[in-house]
Write a protein that holds these residues in place. Sequence first.
Motif, PDB file in Angstrom:
ATOM      1  N   ASN A 173     -19.492   3.634 134.310  1.00 27.71           N
ATOM      2  CA  ASN A 173     -20.491   3.632 133.238  1.00 27.71           C
ATOM      3  C   ASN A 173     -20.054   4.472 132.050  1.00 27.71           C
ATOM      4  O   ASN A 173     -20.418   4.183 130.903  1.00 27.71           O
ATOM      5  CB  ASN A 173     -21.830   4.145 133.774  1.00 27.71           C
ATOM      6  CG  ASN A 173     -22.435   3.217 134.803  1.00 27.71           C
ATOM      7  OD1 ASN A 173     -22.153   2.021 134.809  1.00 27.71           O
ATOM      8  ND2 ASN A 173     -23.256   3.759 135.692  1.00 27.71           N
ATOM      9  N   VAL A 174     -19.291   5.526 132.322  1.00 31.72           N
ATOM     10  CA  VAL A 174     -18.790   6.361 131.231  1.00 31.72           C
ATOM     11  C   VAL A 174     -17.777   5.596 130.384  1.00 31.72           C
ATOM     12  O   VAL A 174     -17.622   5.863 129.190  1.00 31.72           O
ATOM     13  CB  VAL A 174     -18.191   7.667 131.810  1.00 31.72           C
ATOM     14  CG1 VAL A 174     -17.411   8.434 130.770  1.00 31.72           C
ATOM     15  CG2 VAL A 174     -19.300   8.541 132.355  1.00 31.72           C
ATOM     16  N   GLY A 175     -17.103   4.634 131.008  1.00 30.31           N
ATOM     17  CA  GLY A 175     -16.117   3.859 130.270  1.00 30.31           C
ATOM     18  C   GLY A 175     -14.701   4.090 130.724  1.00 30.31           C
ATOM     19  O   GLY A 175     -13.753   3.631 130.066  1.00 30.31           O
ATOM     20  N   GLU A 176     -14.517   4.756 131.855  1.00 31.60           N
ATOM     21  CA  GLU A 176     -13.187   5.018 132.382  1.00 31.60           C
ATOM     22  C   GLU A 176     -12.944   4.140 133.606  1.00 31.60           C
ATOM     23  O   GLU A 176     -13.878   3.626 134.232  1.00 31.60           O
ATOM     24  CB  GLU A 176     -13.050   6.503 132.754  1.00 31.60           C
ATOM     25  CG  GLU A 176     -13.212   7.444 131.583  1.00 31.60           C
ATOM     26  CD  GLU A 176     -12.069   7.368 130.602  1.00 31.60           C
ATOM     27  OE1 GLU A 176     -10.938   7.082 131.047  1.00 31.60           O
ATOM     28  OE2 GLU A 176     -12.297   7.584 129.401  1.00 31.60           O
ATOM     29  N   LYS A 177     -11.676   3.982 133.974  1.00 26.08           N
ATOM     30  CA  LYS A 177     -11.317   3.197 135.144  1.00 26.08           C
ATOM     31  C   LYS A 177     -11.400   4.066 136.394  1.00 26.08           C
ATOM     32  O   LYS A 177     -11.043   5.242 136.366  1.00 26.08           O
ATOM     33  CB  LYS A 177      -9.904   2.638 134.989  1.00 26.08           C
ATOM     34  CG  LYS A 177      -9.785   1.588 133.887  1.00 26.08           C
ATOM     35  CD  LYS A 177      -8.385   1.021 133.845  1.00 26.08           C
ATOM     36  CE  LYS A 177      -8.269  -0.054 132.760  1.00 26.08           C
ATOM     37  NZ  LYS A 177      -6.898  -0.628 132.705  1.00 26.08           N
ATOM     38  N   ALA A 178     -11.856   3.454 137.482  1.00 24.55           N
ATOM     39  CA  ALA A 178     -11.961   4.157 138.759  1.00 24.55           C
ATOM     40  C   ALA A 178     -11.534   3.207 139.863  1.00 24.55           C
ATOM     41  O   ALA A 178     -12.319   2.851 140.750  1.00 24.55           O
ATOM     42  CB  ALA A 178     -13.375   4.674 138.984  1.00 24.55           C
ATOM     43  N   ASP A 179     -10.270   2.772 139.802  1.00 24.50           N
ATOM     44  CA  ASP A 179      -9.786   1.797 140.778  1.00 24.50           C
ATOM     45  C   ASP A 179      -9.598   2.423 142.150  1.00 24.50           C
ATOM     46  O   ASP A 179     -10.031   1.877 143.163  1.00 24.50           O
ATOM     47  CB  ASP A 179      -8.464   1.192 140.289  1.00 24.50           C
ATOM     48  CG  ASP A 179      -8.650   0.456 138.961  1.00 24.50           C
ATOM     49  OD1 ASP A 179      -9.771  -0.034 138.718  1.00 24.50           O
ATOM     50  OD2 ASP A 179      -7.687   0.396 138.182  1.00 24.50           O
TER      51      ASP A 179
END
Length: 747
Positions: A173-179
């Motif tokens: 939701n913040v806009g970063e990737k969390a793969d």
Amino acid sequence: MAFRALGKKGISTSLTKALAVTSRYSAATVSECGLRDSAKSLSAAIRHLHCKNLGCCYTAAFLRADKNLAFSADRWLIRCFHASPELLARRREDESLGLKTSKRVKVLNSGKFSKRTKDTQPPVETPYVPPKLKRAAKSLPVKTIEIFEGMTIVELAKRCGESVATIQNIITNVGEKADSEFEALSIDIAELVAMEVGVNVRRLHTDEGTKILPRPPVVTVMGHVDHGKTSLLDALRQTSLAAKEAGGITQHLGAFVVGMQSGDSITFLDTPGHAAFSAMRARGAAVTDVVVLVVAADDGVMPQTLEAMSHAKAANVPIVVAINKCDKPDANPERVKVQLASEGLPLEEMGGDVQVVEVSAINKIGLDRLEEALLLQAELMDLKARTDGPAQAYVVEARVDKGRGPLATAIVKAGTLVCGQHIVVGAEWGRIRCIRDMTRKTIALATPAMPVEIEGLKGLPMAGDDIVVVVSEERARMLSEGRKKKIEKDRLIRMEEERQKLEEERQKASEDEENENKDEKSKRVEVPLIVKADVQGTVQAVSDALKSLNSPQVVVKVIHAGVGPVSQSDVDMAQACSACIVGFNVRDLPTAISLSAAQAKIQIKLHRVIYHLLEDIGNLIVEKAPGTLETKVAGEAQVLNIFELKGRSKAKGEDVKIAGCRVIDGRLTKSATLRLLRSGEIVFEGCCASLKREQQDVEAVGKGNECGLVIKDCCDFQVGDVIQCLVKVNRKPKFISSESGAVRIEC
């Protein structure tokens, strides 16, 4: 189920189909039982199906006649199967005893199930009882976690107490990737996630791979008011800063660099000594390396001296004692040393590690020894800091300039602060437009232990906020919005807790309702105030000092506090809520604002000395206070003789007794309550029915005069009794100011 007689030839096929239907098994399954053409085989098959619990609800009796197998159509054999014989026996036993079983009893009525009759009676009308106040449990202290650059999602989730999936959703939701759950996060994203979860953070910075160099010490000068702190700093820096302060006392937190004769430099923080500026002293102790405790030789240890010692001990900062004003005739440095030792300060002369230097700021005596003591203490501490990488700084003061906007005075703790960087200061952000040193000169960068003034912030930060350097404007905006959201959430939680606490107090007051003056005592008058000051630290200090004037009768409510001069919007706000405007160290009002305030009947109180401000507001609170009604003896009279009137007509009333008295103290009033005393004990208390002097009705009789009086419904007078005149007086609270500067309202 019944079967007609079948021929021997068709037994196998028909019987197989019949058993398959009744047992709900396939024909192949039944035929496997070996049912072919004999009754013996059929009996075995039925026993086999029964033992297998195939759910067959029917069994049949069979007869053998003329070698033909025949099923009897005259006899029906029905049997219920149960899970076990024990359950069947238990059920039959319950039925025999008349107990209810788990079987649903279906009552048939004309072939249909009977419906329940609805209750047609109207509902009972009961009076509405309001629900009791739900007292929410006290909020638990917010957890604080430590975050650092490069921490993984798994580690952040573990410290926050949340699942990895929740943390990944927030990061997305913040806009970063969390793969991956082992993906490294930046320290800014980690703080955003922690704030979204609802925990506080403490940033940790590593010095691995950085350039670490020695830095000058940061020294904070603390002590009691008017003990010569600023004069001592003036003597060190060869200036006259104390003369610029209103009233001759320091009311701001100042930071500057002093070059010593040895060539070294020391960063000094000057803190105010008045009791109202406790928060400023705490901020100074939090950022300092060494505390110089200034004590006047002729005054000794005072309350703010002890408070400064406690701030230094709480921050785990070493102390150097400077006994000032040693040139005065009544100076007694030895007495000061004994007082400090009795307060738990280990002095060097008594086997401790705290250095003591006797100085005189006016005559410049002992300044070289104080310099040596400070540099020695800094050398023992081996002060070093990294000089490369993003800077860490601490805001010591903030103010608003008319031409330059919000300005923050800060001290760099580590790294290098460069002009043009994007920073986040508390809940505010901005891009550094200009950096100035304490001599108002523009510089390109600031190194550790250097006090600077930063220009370019979008809003005014709070004194005590940390300065964080971020990589981009987008990241700065995001971090600022997250912090503002968290601050607003915490503010609402505090407001709710205060509201619940106030509600509990009101309920408790209503439960303990036995005092006749309860309604008058429980009323508390609110005094709304609008506070304006020159810098952010002073705003906090003045607001806290005004809130300390709360009393059981008056509550001081600061509805708005801001930095800058009094504006038209402040006047409009004060008019809307009937508030008083308090200005501290702000410029004089323009004519238009003065006229607007006069038309709206708004009080504006401007002061430059904290003593005068607190005294003025204290008197205002005393005027607003409703006061407490007390019974006071206004006069006393002694009974000299008793006169009795008998045989009066019915129109004039019954017989009465008149007490002939002489007023021995104060005066007697006809409208007051009279109390009859005999041997010091109360005999009767009531209102005055008649008061005469020389056969004339009077309203009051003064001291030394004789009079005759009648107390309503009282005839038990004796010579020598004392009659007191009781009056109700409204006692106002008092404004009390101590020598240390602490103020309070005494009711």
